[in-house]
Design a protein around this motif. Structure first.
Motif, short mmCIF file in Angstrom:
data_model
loop_
_atom_site.label_atom_id
_atom_site.label_comp_id
_atom_site.label_asym_id
_atom_site.label_seq_id
_atom_site.Cartn_x
_atom_site.Cartn_y
_atom_site.Cartn_z
N ALA A 162 47.05 59.02 45.46
CA ALA A 162 45.60 58.86 45.34
C ALA A 162 45.27 57.38 45.26
N VAL A 163 44.31 56.95 46.05
CA VAL A 163 43.86 55.57 46.06
C VAL A 163 42.40 55.54 45.63
N PHE A 164 42.15 55.03 44.44
CA PHE A 164 40.80 54.88 43.92
C PHE A 164 40.36 53.43 44.09
N GLU A 165 39.07 53.23 44.28
CA GLU A 165 38.51 51.89 44.41
C GLU A 165 37.45 51.72 43.32
N LEU A 166 37.60 50.72 42.48
CA LEU A 166 36.64 50.46 41.41
C LEU A 166 35.54 49.54 41.93
N ALA A 167 34.31 50.04 41.92
CA ALA A 167 33.18 49.25 42.40
C ALA A 167 32.89 48.10 41.43
N ASP A 168 32.46 46.97 41.97
CA ASP A 168 32.08 45.81 41.16
C ASP A 168 33.17 45.46 40.16
N ALA A 169 34.39 45.33 40.66
CA ALA A 169 35.55 45.13 39.79
C ALA A 169 35.79 43.68 39.41
N ALA A 170 35.07 42.73 40.01
CA ALA A 170 35.40 41.31 39.83
C ALA A 170 35.35 40.88 38.37
N ALA A 171 34.30 41.27 37.65
CA ALA A 171 34.18 40.85 36.25
C ALA A 171 35.28 41.44 35.39
N LEU A 172 35.57 42.73 35.61
CA LEU A 172 36.65 43.36 34.85
C LEU A 172 37.99 42.72 35.18
N ASN A 173 38.23 42.43 36.44
CA ASN A 173 39.51 41.82 36.84
C ASN A 173 39.69 40.45 36.21
N THR A 174 38.63 39.66 36.16
CA THR A 174 38.71 38.34 35.52
C THR A 174 39.09 38.49 34.05
N ARG A 175 38.50 39.47 33.40
CA ARG A 175 38.80 39.71 31.98
C ARG A 175 40.24 40.19 31.82
N LEU A 176 40.68 41.09 32.67
CA LEU A 176 42.05 41.62 32.57
C LEU A 176 43.09 40.53 32.79
N VAL A 177 42.86 39.67 33.76
CA VAL A 177 43.81 38.58 34.02
C VAL A 177 43.88 37.65 32.83
N ALA A 178 42.73 37.31 32.26
CA ALA A 178 42.72 36.42 31.09
C ALA A 178 43.46 37.07 29.92
N GLU A 179 43.24 38.35 29.70
CA GLU A 179 43.92 39.05 28.61
C GLU A 179 45.43 39.11 28.86
N ALA A 180 45.81 39.34 30.11
CA ALA A 180 47.23 39.42 30.45
C ALA A 180 47.93 38.09 30.20
N LEU A 181 47.32 37.01 30.63
CA LEU A 181 47.94 35.70 30.46
C LEU A 181 47.98 35.29 29.00
N ALA A 182 46.97 35.68 28.22
CA ALA A 182 46.98 35.39 26.79
C ALA A 182 48.12 36.13 26.09
N ARG A 183 48.34 37.38 26.48
CA ARG A 183 49.44 38.13 25.89
C ARG A 183 50.79 37.55 26.30
N ARG A 212 44.89 45.91 47.08
CA ARG A 212 43.84 44.91 46.90
C ARG A 212 43.38 44.95 45.45
N ALA A 213 42.88 43.85 44.98
CA ALA A 213 42.31 43.82 43.64
C ALA A 213 41.18 44.83 43.54
N GLY A 214 41.17 45.58 42.44
CA GLY A 214 40.16 46.62 42.25
C GLY A 214 40.62 48.00 42.66
N GLN A 215 41.83 48.12 43.22
CA GLN A 215 42.37 49.41 43.60
C GLN A 215 43.23 50.00 42.48
N LEU A 216 43.16 51.32 42.38
CA LEU A 216 43.96 52.07 41.41
C LEU A 216 44.74 53.13 42.18
N LEU A 217 46.06 53.08 42.12
CA LEU A 217 46.92 54.05 42.78
C LEU A 217 47.51 54.99 41.74
N ILE A 218 47.57 56.29 42.07
CA ILE A 218 48.22 57.28 41.21
C ILE A 218 49.13 58.15 42.09
N PHE A 219 50.32 58.46 41.57
CA PHE A 219 51.31 59.22 42.33
C PHE A 219 52.20 59.98 41.35
#
Length: 215
Positions: free
Chosen positions: A19-40, A175-182
């Motif tokens: 399953a390939v999901f696409e998150l609409a308007d993902a840019a703001a969330l992705n910026t936050r996730l990357v910052a949180e990941a690098l902080a951890r 691509r950024a903003g995609q969610l894969l499930i398998f």
């Protein structure tokens, strides 16, 4: 002369859903996730699993209090529930508790994940917060893909060009903003990317169901 033979149905026997999901308007969330990941990553040595030349966080995504992580967890729960209903319309979601674990992967230049699967779970997946192609331009296109391997190791057959059901592997360039499930038993690996100034940041997870009357 037209044939009298009619196809009644085509059944997906022993198939491996992706399953390939696409998150609409993902840019703001992705910026936050990357910052949180690098902080951890700056404060944790991480774990050694399938990652090579990369950082793997602890498996505690669903207990984190960072706003990006919490928002993504909600999307993951929705996606897992939706996919489960698609493959099993009569599955009693209300009668089961959804158990989840998740972690962050940060891969640097040349980093990869070796072939592996996720035993003990039903669904596995990955959300892409940042992939090198998004930050370093087309020169890195085609690298860092995730490749799924046919688990039917005893199958030896010729192929039909263009037919995924006959292929021994399937490659996805995320691509950024995609969610894969398998399915968790589906063996897969992540190809290395080569972008000296770009990190590949993804959030992986496992999911399974526990009947409430057995808890």
């Amino acid at each position: 002369m037209r044939s009298e033979l009619r196809l009644q149905r085509l059944e997906p026997l022993f198939f491996s859903p992706l399953a390939v999901f696409e998150l609409a308007d993902a840019a703001a969330l992705n910026t936050r996730l990357v910052a949180e990941a690098l902080a951890r990553r700056a404060h944790s040595p991480g774990l050694q699993r399938s990652n090579r030349r990369g950082w793997h966080s602890e498996d505690d995504l669903f207990s984190r209090d960072e706003p990006g992580a919490q928002a993504l967890c909600e999307h993951i729960v929705d996606a897992v529930s939706h996919l489960t209903e698609q493959v099993s319309p009569h599955f009693d979601l209300d009668g089961h508790d959804l158990q989840l674990e998740g972690w962050i992967n940060v891969l640097a230049d040349g980093g990869l994940n070796a072939p592996h699967d996720h035993p003990g779970w039903v669904w596995s997946g990955c959300y892409y917060a940042q992939v090198p192609d998004d930050v370093s331009g087309p020169a890195s296109a085609g690298e860092g893909a995730i490749e799924f391997l046919d688990s039917r190791t005893n199958v030896r057959t010729l192929t039909v060009d263009g037919a995924a059901c006959f292929a021994s592997k399937h490659r996805v360039q995320p691509r950024a903003g995609q969610l894969l499930i398998f399915p968790s038993w589906l063996r897969h690996w992540v190809e290395p990317h080569h972008a000296a100034d770009a990190l590949r940041v993804s959030i992986a997870f496992n999911a399974r169901f526990l009947r409430r009357d057995l808890a």
